[in-house]
Design an enzyme around this catalytic site. Structure first.
Site, PDB file in Angstrom:
ATOM      1  N   GLU A  75     109.945 -70.955  10.118  1.00  0.00           N
ATOM      2  CA  GLU A  75     109.580 -69.869   9.182  1.00  0.00           C
ATOM      3  C   GLU A  75     109.152 -68.583   9.899  1.00  0.00           C
ATOM      4  O   GLU A  75     108.077 -68.034   9.642  1.00  0.00           O
ATOM      5  CB  GLU A  75     108.479 -70.332   8.224  1.00  0.00           C
ATOM      6  CG  GLU A  75     108.943 -71.435   7.299  1.00  0.00           C
ATOM      7  CD  GLU A  75     107.952 -71.790   6.189  1.00  0.00           C
ATOM      8  OE1 GLU A  75     106.801 -71.334   6.205  1.00  0.00           O
ATOM      9  OE2 GLU A  75     108.371 -72.537   5.269  1.00  0.00           O
ATOM     10  N   GLU A  87     112.829 -78.093   4.478  1.00  0.00           N
ATOM     11  CA  GLU A  87     111.560 -78.276   3.749  1.00  0.00           C
ATOM     12  C   GLU A  87     111.844 -78.071   2.279  1.00  0.00           C
ATOM     13  O   GLU A  87     112.296 -76.983   1.891  1.00  0.00           O
ATOM     14  CB  GLU A  87     110.486 -77.288   4.207  1.00  0.00           C
ATOM     15  CG  GLU A  87     109.882 -77.633   5.539  1.00  0.00           C
ATOM     16  CD  GLU A  87     108.668 -76.767   5.879  1.00  0.00           C
ATOM     17  OE1 GLU A  87     107.910 -76.386   4.955  1.00  0.00           O
ATOM     18  OE2 GLU A  87     108.502 -76.467   7.072  1.00  0.00           O
TER      19      GLU A  87
END
Ligand code: AHR
Length: 497
Positions: free
Chosen positions: A172, A291
């Site tokens: 991320e 995710e």
């Protein structure tokens, strides 16, 4: 109103990559310490791993587990987690503001993954560190021996290389909360140079570059486009992350959120193919949805946690029945897009936004979301078929034209089995379904599993498995047509052989 489907053995989406049934363990909360590892527990094996947890993970049949983060990896020193345990440093873990003891690290986690028959999907730190750390780490893990880091691994008791195949280039990196957050330009350059060095150490690896943390990010989907422009030739997958919640208690909208996920996937496929066209490339970049889950129940409770404790109960969402329905729909979304989604990791696996919960010193149990995950992992192997669907629809506050029937179909040629997965999103009424399966000849229904509950908010706890599947679904097969009655708000698995 009735729903209709045609499932034909020749309407193929793709061979399913089993890694879409992957999961994720981060050094966060009680995922590792008190989850997979609890040396004082009566069920602990000689290495301190909980055997009851291993047994539940095996029931999910998880082919790959992403590790060690997550946000945590962006300030992680892998060297802290290898070698004699008594020499390992305690560190401030900055992402979740806890204390990391480093009792478990790379080698122990690979041991645990072997026990549950999973591969490890390893992430390198591209937040505070970079090329040098990544090339040393892969040498430690994958090089056979005769060099500094490979011999260090051997000295640590691991003679054979771990042969870790799938590597994430950071986590991320688009998010301002990430330690070492980077613009797409900064990240794209670093990811490319790191990928080059890692591939020089081990050319057999597959690499995943970071995309957006969710569709709400202001840089979505330009972050992916820029990252891919830098890394296209050096990587194999682009990563997607997404979590949903029902904060406004609008279940009709909540159950339709898999449509947003489908839109996310299609957008990223387009972005990959746009860069492919720009580069006149013949290579196709696939998607790693590494995710995904429901995550919102524990947000308030997490704000109360004092910093700098060891393995506090963070992100411990208690999942209810409606969450299981959305999780079923998210899994079906991967099946329908299995020509491009090759890896997906439910985040996470134990205690932290997880299908499996544990009590310290006590039992381990299944959350509601365990069931659709277990079903699709068990019966969703083979070839994904594209069902042709006609369903009555509804409008909700957030979505229009939501089909009440959400479905996917899988053909397992080896076992001569067909499985139809279906959610009835109608909250008040059963949905009659007629499904044409004539192309399969004389198959019969062998099981119709249903997950249903009158209370959308019903949960499973250590005391009671309130939400559990049964095999009394109502369906029959006559002259090549399945006639089924899908109960209101239900998850269905219709198996034919
Ligand atoms: O899975 C929990 C967290 O969600 C991860 O650490 C991070 O990557 C994401 O924001």
């Amino acid at each position: 109103q009735k729903a209709k489907m045609i499932v034909d053995k020749d309407f193929r989406v793709s061979e399913i990559d089993e890694r879409i049934y992957g999961s994720f363990i981060e050094h966060l909360g009680r995922a590792v310490y008190g989850g997979v590892y609890e040396p004082d527990h009566p069920e602990a094996d000689e290495h301190g791993f909980r055997k009851d947890v291993i047994e539940l993970v095996k029931q999910l049949n998880v082919p790959i587990v992403r590790y060690p983060g997550g946000n945590m990896v962006s300030a992680y020193n892998w060297e802290d987690g290898v070698g004699p345990k008594e020499l390992r440093p305690r560190r401030l873990e900055l992402a979740w503001r806890t204390i990391e003891t480093n009792e478990i690290g790379t080698n122990e986690f690979v041991d645990w993954a072997n026990l549950v028959n999973s591969q490890v999907m390893m992430a390198v730190n591209l937040g505070t560190r970079g090329i040098d750390e990544a090339r040393n780490f892969i040498e430690y893990c994958n090089h056979p021996g005769g060099t500094y880091y490979s011999d260090l691994r051997r000295k640590h008791g691991y003679e054979k290389p771990h042969k870790i195949n799938t590597w994430c280039l950071g986590n991320e990196m688009d998010g301002p909360w990430q330690i070492g957050h980077k613009t797409a330009e900064e990240y794209g350059r670093l990811a490319l140079e790191t990928a080059k060095a890692m591939r020089l150490v081990d050319p057999t690896i597959e690499l995943v570059a970071c995309g957006s943390s969710n569709t709400g990010m202001p840089t979505f989907p330009q972050y992916e486009a820029t990252t891919l422009e830098h890394t296209y030739d050096a990587i194999d997958y682009i990563s997607l992350h997404q979590y949903y919640g029902n904060r406004s208690n609008d279940t009709a909208s909540y159950l339709a959120k898999s449509m947003d996920m489908e839109h996310f996937i299609k957008t990223i496929i387009s972005t990959c193919d746009y860069v492919k066209a720009k580069k006149r490339s013949k290579k196709t970049i696939n998607l790693s949805f590494d995710e995904w889950n429901v995550w919102y129940h524990s947000n308030g409770q997490d704000r109360q946690i004092e910093p700098w404790s060891i393995a506090p109960p963070q992100l411990e969402d208690v999942y209810n029945f409606e969450d299981a329905l959305l999780v079923g729909s998210m899994l079906m979304t991967f099946l329908r897009n299995s020509d491009r989604v090759k890896i997906a990791c439910m985040a996470q696996l134990v205690n932290v936004i997880a299908p499996i919960m544990t009590q310290k010193g006590g039992k381990a149990w299944k959350q509601t979301i365990f069931y659709p995950y277990a079903h699709v992992s068990a019966f969703g192997r083979g070839v994904a078929l594209q069902p042709v669907v006609s369903s009555p629809k509804y409008d909700s506050k957030e979505f229009t034209d939501v089909p009440y029937l959400d479905s996917a179909a899988v053909y397992n040629e080896e076992k001569s089995e067909v499985t139809i997965f279906a959610v009835n999103r109608h909250l008040e009424e059963a949905l009659p379904l007629s499904c044409d399966v004539r192309s399969f000849g004389d198959y019969e229904i062998i099981e119709h599993i249903v997950l249903e509950h009158d209370d959308l908010k019903a949960v499973n706890t250590i005391e009671a498995q309130t939400v559990q599947p049964h095999s009394n679904g109502v369906s029959s097969l006559n002259n090549g047509f399945i006639e089924a009655n899908l109960s209101k708000a239900s998850w269905n698995v219709i198996r034919l052989r």
